[in-house]
Design a protein around this motif. Structure first.
Motif, PDB file in Angstrom:
ATOM      1  N   VAL A   2       0.832  -1.210   0.000  1.00  0.00           N
ATOM      2  CA  VAL A   2       0.000   0.000   0.000  1.00  0.00           C
ATOM      3  C   VAL A   2       0.865   1.258   0.000  1.00  0.00           C
ATOM      4  CG1 VAL A   2      -2.105  -1.015   0.967  1.00  0.00           C
ATOM      5  CG2 VAL A   2      -0.411  -0.049   2.514  1.00  0.00           C
ATOM      6  N   PHE A  48      -2.711   6.699  12.400  1.00  0.00           N
ATOM      7  CA  PHE A  48      -2.493   6.745  10.953  1.00  0.00           C
ATOM      8  C   PHE A  48      -3.643   6.040  10.228  1.00  0.00           C
ATOM      9  CE2 PHE A  48       1.483   7.138   8.132  1.00  0.00           C
ATOM     10  CZ  PHE A  48       0.738   7.327   7.001  1.00  0.00           C
ATOM     11  N   GLY A  49      -3.920   4.806  10.661  1.00  0.00           N
ATOM     12  CA  GLY A  49      -4.968   4.023  10.010  1.00  0.00           C
ATOM     13  C   GLY A  49      -6.328   4.661  10.157  1.00  0.00           C
ATOM     14  N   LEU A 106      -6.864   7.705   7.986  1.00  0.00           N
ATOM     15  CA  LEU A 106      -7.132   7.346   6.590  1.00  0.00           C
ATOM     16  C   LEU A 106      -8.580   6.897   6.409  1.00  0.00           C
ATOM     17  CD1 LEU A 106      -3.770   5.635   5.687  1.00  0.00           C
ATOM     18  CD2 LEU A 106      -4.746   7.629   4.579  1.00  0.00           C
ATOM     19  N   LEU A 107      -9.101   6.120   7.371  1.00  0.00           N
ATOM     20  CA  LEU A 107     -10.491   5.673   7.258  1.00  0.00           C
ATOM     21  C   LEU A 107     -11.448   6.866   7.364  1.00  0.00           C
ATOM     22  CD1 LEU A 107     -10.502   2.276   9.187  1.00  0.00           C
ATOM     23  CD2 LEU A 107     -10.291   2.720   6.745  1.00  0.00           C
ATOM     24  N   LEU A 126     -10.630   9.849   6.430  1.00  0.00           N
ATOM     25  CA  LEU A 126     -10.436  10.546   5.152  1.00  0.00           C
ATOM     26  C   LEU A 126     -11.364   9.944   4.091  1.00  0.00           C
ATOM     27  CD1 LEU A 126      -8.375  12.792   4.358  1.00  0.00           C
ATOM     28  CD2 LEU A 126      -6.983  11.032   3.342  1.00  0.00           C
ATOM     29  N   ARG A 127     -11.500   8.605   4.144  1.00  0.00           N
ATOM     30  CA  ARG A 127     -12.371   7.934   3.183  1.00  0.00           C
ATOM     31  C   ARG A 127     -13.841   8.284   3.438  1.00  0.00           C
ATOM     32  NH1 ARG A 127     -13.190   1.631   3.974  1.00  0.00           N
ATOM     33  NH2 ARG A 127     -14.132   2.562   5.832  1.00  0.00           N
ATOM     34  N   TYR A 149     -16.554  18.107   0.092  1.00  0.00           N
ATOM     35  CA  TYR A 149     -16.132  19.148  -0.835  1.00  0.00           C
ATOM     36  C   TYR A 149     -17.142  20.284  -0.793  1.00  0.00           C
ATOM     37  CZ  TYR A 149     -12.938  15.539  -2.312  1.00  0.00           C
ATOM     38  OH  TYR A 149     -11.956  14.587  -2.311  1.00  0.00           O
ATOM     39  N   VAL A 199      -1.568  12.910   0.238  1.00  0.00           N
ATOM     40  CA  VAL A 199      -2.975  12.888   0.666  1.00  0.00           C
ATOM     41  C   VAL A 199      -3.882  13.248  -0.506  1.00  0.00           C
ATOM     42  CG1 VAL A 199      -4.681  13.928   2.194  1.00  0.00           C
ATOM     43  CG2 VAL A 199      -2.414  13.392   3.068  1.00  0.00           C
ATOM     44  N   PHE A 241      -3.209  12.876  -3.607  1.00  0.00           N
ATOM     45  CA  PHE A 241      -3.170  11.730  -4.520  1.00  0.00           C
ATOM     46  C   PHE A 241      -4.183  10.683  -4.095  1.00  0.00           C
ATOM     47  CE2 PHE A 241      -1.718   7.370  -5.151  1.00  0.00           C
ATOM     48  CZ  PHE A 241      -1.601   7.306  -6.536  1.00  0.00           C
ATOM     49  N   LEU A 242      -4.179  10.354  -2.792  1.00  0.00           N
ATOM     50  CA  LEU A 242      -5.115   9.343  -2.275  1.00  0.00           C
ATOM     51  C   LEU A 242      -6.560   9.778  -2.504  1.00  0.00           C
ATOM     52  CD1 LEU A 242      -3.483   8.110   1.054  1.00  0.00           C
ATOM     53  CD2 LEU A 242      -3.904   6.781  -1.010  1.00  0.00           C
ATOM     54  N   LEU A 243      -6.835  11.066  -2.307  1.00  0.00           N
ATOM     55  CA  LEU A 243      -8.215  11.553  -2.468  1.00  0.00           C
ATOM     56  C   LEU A 243      -8.675  11.465  -3.924  1.00  0.00           C
ATOM     57  CD1 LEU A 243      -8.268  14.592  -0.036  1.00  0.00           C
ATOM     58  CD2 LEU A 243      -9.574  12.478   0.147  1.00  0.00           C
ATOM     59  N   ARG A 244      -7.723  11.431  -4.850  1.00  0.00           N
ATOM     60  CA  ARG A 244      -8.097  11.297  -6.268  1.00  0.00           C
ATOM     61  C   ARG A 244      -8.352   9.837  -6.628  1.00  0.00           C
ATOM     62  NH1 ARG A 244      -4.030  15.113  -7.125  1.00  0.00           N
ATOM     63  NH2 ARG A 244      -2.594  13.526  -7.831  1.00  0.00           N
ATOM     64  N   LYS A 274     -12.344   5.226  -3.350  1.00  0.00           N
ATOM     65  CA  LYS A 274     -12.450   5.171  -1.887  1.00  0.00           C
ATOM     66  C   LYS A 274     -11.861   3.869  -1.336  1.00  0.00           C
ATOM     67  CE  LYS A 274     -16.217   8.328  -0.695  1.00  0.00           C
ATOM     68  NZ  LYS A 274     -15.374   9.241   0.091  1.00  0.00           N
ATOM     69  N   ILE A 324      -8.100   4.118  -0.373  1.00  0.00           N
ATOM     70  CA  ILE A 324      -7.852   4.739   0.935  1.00  0.00           C
ATOM     71  C   ILE A 324      -8.272   3.770   2.037  1.00  0.00           C
ATOM     72  CG2 ILE A 324      -8.205   6.776   2.365  1.00  0.00           C
ATOM     73  CD1 ILE A 324      -9.201   8.273  -0.020  1.00  0.00           C
ATOM     74  N   GLY A 325      -9.411   3.081   1.827  1.00  0.00           N
ATOM     75  CA  GLY A 325      -9.902   2.142   2.832  1.00  0.00           C
ATOM     76  C   GLY A 325      -8.926   1.010   3.062  1.00  0.00           C
ATOM     77  N   PHE A 355      -5.742   1.047   2.527  1.00  0.00           N
ATOM     78  CA  PHE A 355      -4.571   1.625   3.186  1.00  0.00           C
ATOM     79  C   PHE A 355      -4.817   1.703   4.690  1.00  0.00           C
ATOM     80  CE2 PHE A 355      -1.000   4.642   1.724  1.00  0.00           C
ATOM     81  CZ  PHE A 355      -0.274   4.440   2.879  1.00  0.00           C
ATOM     82  N   GLY A 356      -5.951   2.300   5.052  1.00  0.00           N
ATOM     83  CA  GLY A 356      -6.260   2.474   6.475  1.00  0.00           C
ATOM     84  C   GLY A 356      -6.413   1.150   7.199  1.00  0.00           C
ATOM     85  N   GLU A 357      -7.124   0.208   6.546  1.00  0.00           N
ATOM     86  CA  GLU A 357      -7.365  -1.079   7.210  1.00  0.00           C
ATOM     87  C   GLU A 357      -6.085  -1.896   7.345  1.00  0.00           C
ATOM     88  OE1 GLU A 357     -10.570  -2.263   4.761  1.00  0.00           O
ATOM     89  OE2 GLU A 357     -11.941  -0.965   5.903  1.00  0.00           O
ATOM     90  N   THR A 358      -5.209  -1.805   6.336  1.00  0.00           N
ATOM     91  CA  THR A 358      -3.927  -2.511   6.435  1.00  0.00           C
ATOM     92  C   THR A 358      -3.128  -1.991   7.627  1.00  0.00           C
ATOM     93  OG1 THR A 358      -3.891  -2.796   4.038  1.00  0.00           O
ATOM     94  CG2 THR A 358      -1.811  -3.111   5.189  1.00  0.00           C
TER      95      THR A 358
END
Lengths: 208, 208
Positions: free
Chosen positions: A17, A47-48, A51-52, A54-55, A60, B33, B35-38, B41, B44-45, B47-50
């Motif tokens: 990731v 951190f994790g 990110l969640l 953020l998702r 906007y 960040v 980049f991830l938002l582009r 979902k 990002i999910g 990434f966070g869950e990992t």
């Protein structure tokens, strides 16, 4: 470093990731994951969870499409900004860059990308309709096209120009020329050529 | 870039966690960040869950302290490895580096750090007791101290040497000398000096 060398499947997934981020290779990704594993568990957890969130929670602005915690962002909600001038930018980082100059007092519209046939990004992938709605409401007098001076930026500039040229708006774009503080001899020919063609009266260069 | 310029508290928090990683400044963090938002979902999910799984599920081999998905890692569990030779390393990345050489067939012990008074890391912060237990069981004949040739590595080498010298083990360390493929004139004096003092019979350089 071969995949099979990772001592743990979970470690491998975490490296993957991180390696998916731009500019981060597998070796750097491994370094980052091992760094995190040396920290307190709360650091990884924060951190994790960030990110969640953020998702799930990122929003906007319904007016300008910039990232915002509210339905309407602070800039769009401010009575101190000039709402008749809209600066069209590619992304939130450009809003920050222009805000940092302290020179602009209008409002923004964030496209969320640039037209790029190579990357499969067409006009329909950009957020344009909220801008059209604002224009239709008649509150906008000028649109400043502030996109990067690249192939993609110029293509998008031209697309937006064609879309809005019949709306009676003043459509402007950023001045192209030699950079402040740059050495003239190192400026590329196109930039230098344009800066001669679009030369400005001397006193105007002190407008700011 | 000033903090107050972020258009969203959540965006700011996300930038902060990325900027906490080594070698990543606030500007790069913002780029990552955005980049991830582009992305979708799910990206990002995932990434966070990992990261949350990394916090909750990461395990260390009970024998060698390397990162592992199992109670005992594949290397420690393998009957094809020489369990009488233990290579002591700082971290999991060193195990991978040595495994990648394909030259080592013994087992490992991962210390999880190096003694560094400047960073407040003392001998008690290192994982040493599982190695002592293995030595007490009498299955270990040689310990190879394979730590980085730095101040911290040398300090830790010396600490481990004093701790194990009375156990009747053979204690060795990595050969120091000029790097393979390196230009002699660019080798530093200490390295070059040691490589002359510890010169080896010519035929021994072909052992591998």
């Amino acid at each position: 470093m071969e995949l099979s060398k990772y001592s743990s499947k979970l470690l491998e997934e975490a490296v993957e990731v991180f390696a998916g981020l731009p500019g981060i290779g597998r070796k750097t990704a491994l370094r980052l994951v091992l760094f995190l594993l040396r920290q307190d568990k709360e650091v990884i957890g924060r951190f994790g969870e960030t990110l969640l969130r953020l998702r799930d929670e990122i929003r906007y602005c319904s007016v300008c499409n910039n990232i915002s915690d509210k339905e309407v962002c602070d800039i769009c909600a401010s009575p101190h900004r000039d709402h008749s001038t809209v600066c069209v930018v590619e992304g939130p980082q450009d809003v920050m860059a222009i805000e940092n100059t302290g020179q602009y007092h209008g409002v923004y519209h964030v496209l969320g990308g640039l037209i790029s046939p190579v990357d499969g990004v067409g006009p329909d992938d950009l957020v344009v309709s909220p801008l059209e709605e604002r224009v239709k409401k008649g509150e906008v007098k000028e649109i400043i096209l502030a996109l990067s001076p690249t192939m993609e930026g110029d293509t998008t500039n031209f697309y937006l120009f064609r879309r809005f040229r019949d709306s009676g708006l003043k459509i402007t774009t950023l001045a192209r020329g030699v950079a402040v503080g740059g050495e003239l001899e190192y400026a590329d020919e196109v930039t230098l050529g344009r800066s001669i063609a679009n030369r400005t009266p001397f006193e105007e260069t002190f407008r700011f």
